[in-house]
Design a protein around this motif. Structure first.
Motif, PDB file in Angstrom:
ATOM      1  N   GLN A  19       0.984  -1.217  -0.141  1.00  0.00           N
ATOM      2  CA  GLN A  19       0.439  -0.253   0.086  1.00  0.00           C
ATOM      3  C   GLN A  19       0.792   1.204   0.534  1.00  0.00           C
ATOM      4  O   GLN A  19       0.529   2.531  -0.696  1.00  0.00           O
ATOM      5  CB  GLN A  19      -0.790   0.103   1.169  1.00  0.00           C
ATOM      6  CG  GLN A  19      -1.620  -1.007   1.254  1.00  0.00           C
ATOM      7  CD  GLN A  19      -2.749  -1.460  -0.029  1.00  0.00           C
ATOM      8  OE1 GLN A  19      -3.604   0.329  -0.890  1.00  0.00           O
ATOM      9  NE2 GLN A  19      -3.463  -2.350  -0.280  1.00  0.00           N
ATOM     10  N   ILE A  20       2.033   1.144   0.466  1.00  0.00           N
ATOM     11  CA  ILE A  20       3.093   2.723   0.244  1.00  0.00           C
ATOM     12  C   ILE A  20       3.607   2.270  -0.384  1.00  0.00           C
ATOM     13  O   ILE A  20       4.163   1.513  -0.247  1.00  0.00           O
ATOM     14  CB  ILE A  20       3.563   2.937   2.471  1.00  0.00           C
ATOM     15  CG1 ILE A  20       2.330   2.814   3.393  1.00  0.00           C
ATOM     16  CG2 ILE A  20       4.113   3.372   2.574  1.00  0.00           C
ATOM     17  CD1 ILE A  20       2.606   2.100   4.661  1.00  0.00           C
ATOM     18  N   VAL A  21       4.198   3.556  -1.544  1.00  0.00           N
ATOM     19  CA  VAL A  21       5.524   2.976  -2.368  1.00  0.00           C
ATOM     20  C   VAL A  21       6.954   3.343  -1.760  1.00  0.00           C
ATOM     21  O   VAL A  21       7.650   1.886  -2.450  1.00  0.00           O
ATOM     22  CB  VAL A  21       5.387   3.832  -3.171  1.00  0.00           C
ATOM     23  CG1 VAL A  21       6.391   4.838  -4.609  1.00  0.00           C
ATOM     24  CG2 VAL A  21       3.897   4.247  -3.192  1.00  0.00           C
ATOM     25  N   TRP A  22       6.923   4.000  -0.744  1.00  0.00           N
ATOM     26  CA  TRP A  22       8.744   3.478   0.218  1.00  0.00           C
ATOM     27  C   TRP A  22       8.252   2.075  -0.169  1.00  0.00           C
ATOM     28  O   TRP A  22       9.699   2.132   0.413  1.00  0.00           O
ATOM     29  CB  TRP A  22       8.466   4.570   0.733  1.00  0.00           C
ATOM     30  CG  TRP A  22       8.190   4.231   1.947  1.00  0.00           C
ATOM     31  CD1 TRP A  22       6.418   5.054   2.716  1.00  0.00           C
ATOM     32  CD2 TRP A  22       8.708   3.243   3.000  1.00  0.00           C
ATOM     33  NE1 TRP A  22       5.775   4.272   4.106  1.00  0.00           N
ATOM     34  CE2 TRP A  22       7.292   3.821   3.878  1.00  0.00           C
ATOM     35  CE3 TRP A  22       9.047   2.347   3.689  1.00  0.00           C
ATOM     36  CZ2 TRP A  22       7.450   2.720   5.452  1.00  0.00           C
ATOM     37  CZ3 TRP A  22       9.556   1.870   4.779  1.00  0.00           C
ATOM     38  CH2 TRP A  22       8.152   2.014   6.111  1.00  0.00           C
ATOM     39  N   ILE A  23       8.556   1.204   0.887  1.00  0.00           N
ATOM     40  CA  ILE A  23       8.602  -0.414   0.952  1.00  0.00           C
ATOM     41  C   ILE A  23       8.205  -0.740  -0.301  1.00  0.00           C
ATOM     42  O   ILE A  23       9.530  -1.533  -0.280  1.00  0.00           O
ATOM     43  CB  ILE A  23       6.693  -1.194   1.743  1.00  0.00           C
ATOM     44  CG1 ILE A  23       6.966  -0.349   2.589  1.00  0.00           C
ATOM     45  CG2 ILE A  23       7.029  -2.204   1.467  1.00  0.00           C
ATOM     46  CD1 ILE A  23       5.532  -1.216   3.512  1.00  0.00           C
ATOM     47  N   ARG A  24       8.785  -0.448  -1.389  1.00  0.00           N
ATOM     48  CA  ARG A  24       8.846  -0.812  -2.208  1.00  0.00           C
ATOM     49  C   ARG A  24      10.043  -0.664  -3.286  1.00  0.00           C
ATOM     50  O   ARG A  24      11.110  -1.215  -3.271  1.00  0.00           O
ATOM     51  CB  ARG A  24       7.763  -1.389  -3.993  1.00  0.00           C
ATOM     52  CG  ARG A  24       8.305  -2.136  -5.062  1.00  0.00           C
ATOM     53  CD  ARG A  24       6.833  -1.420  -6.143  1.00  0.00           C
ATOM     54  NE  ARG A  24       6.250  -2.337  -5.575  1.00  0.00           N
ATOM     55  CZ  ARG A  24       5.467  -3.178  -6.619  1.00  0.00           C
ATOM     56  NH1 ARG A  24       6.437  -3.829  -7.512  1.00  0.00           N
ATOM     57  NH2 ARG A  24       4.420  -4.035  -5.959  1.00  0.00           N
TER      58      ARG A  24
END
Length: 188
Positions: free
Chosen positions: A169-174
């Motif tokens: 859901q959060i782009v910074w994790i990817r």
């Protein structure tokens, strides 16, 4: 053996009467290719096969009895040292990176097994049969296990892809996972 097994599995999916003949023909072709590659990569076999077999027997005896500082106990000790080498040393000289890649390898095997069990079995039977034969010997050279590296890399890449393809859901994790993998492979 994996090539023969693959040929049998590939043609066993067909229900027609010629499937066995096609599988047998492919196995014969593969055996011819194997023999050709063996002769090309082992040129001493052709001019002097007796010397080749004597050398092979000498090396086999040496692996069974021991060799200087490379002698280990067969089965238990050799298996433990091999597992330690594969998990902590082969992929990187930093244990944290090696353990991470070992975990990715295990994840890749698990995911691939869920998706395609026959393919996974074929990919695992070569390194597993090789390792099971080698741990029966009393000599352990690290160079003998370098042929396991491509299999480890393949499964680790599949595990890394699985982590990458998970929905976040959060782009910074990817982005953090990508940055971690890039740093991991650059450091290695």
């Amino acid at each position: 053996m994996p090539v023969i097994t693959y040929s049998l599995l590939r043609f066993s999916a067909f229900s027609n009467a010629g499937a066995f003949r096609k599988a047998a023909k492919e196995i014969i072709y593969n055996a011819i290719v194997f023999a050709g590659v063996f002769v090309i990569s082992t040129p001493g076999f052709v001019p002097d096969p007796l010397l080749f077999w004597q050398s092979l027997r000498h090396v086999s005896h040496q692996y069974a009895t021991g060799h200087l500082g490379y002698t280990v106990g067969a089965l238990g000790q050799h298996g433990f040292l091999l597992l330690t080498y594969l998990a902590l040393v082969l992929t990187s000289h930093w244990p944290v990176v090696s353990v991470t890649l070992a975990a990715l390898t295990c994840l890749g095997i698990f995911i691939l097994w869920k998706e395609r069990p026959a393919t996974t079995m074929l990919l695992l039977c070569t390194p597993a049969s090789y390792a099971s034969v080698m741990v029966c010997h009393r000599v352990m050279f690290a160079r003998n296990y370098l042929l396991l590296a491509p299999f480890i890399a393949l499964f680790a890449a599949r595990g890394a892809f699985q982590l990458w393809s998970m929905p976040y859901q959060i782009v910074w994790i990817r982005r953090g996972i990508i940055t971690g993998f890039i740093l991991l492979f650059l450091v290695t």
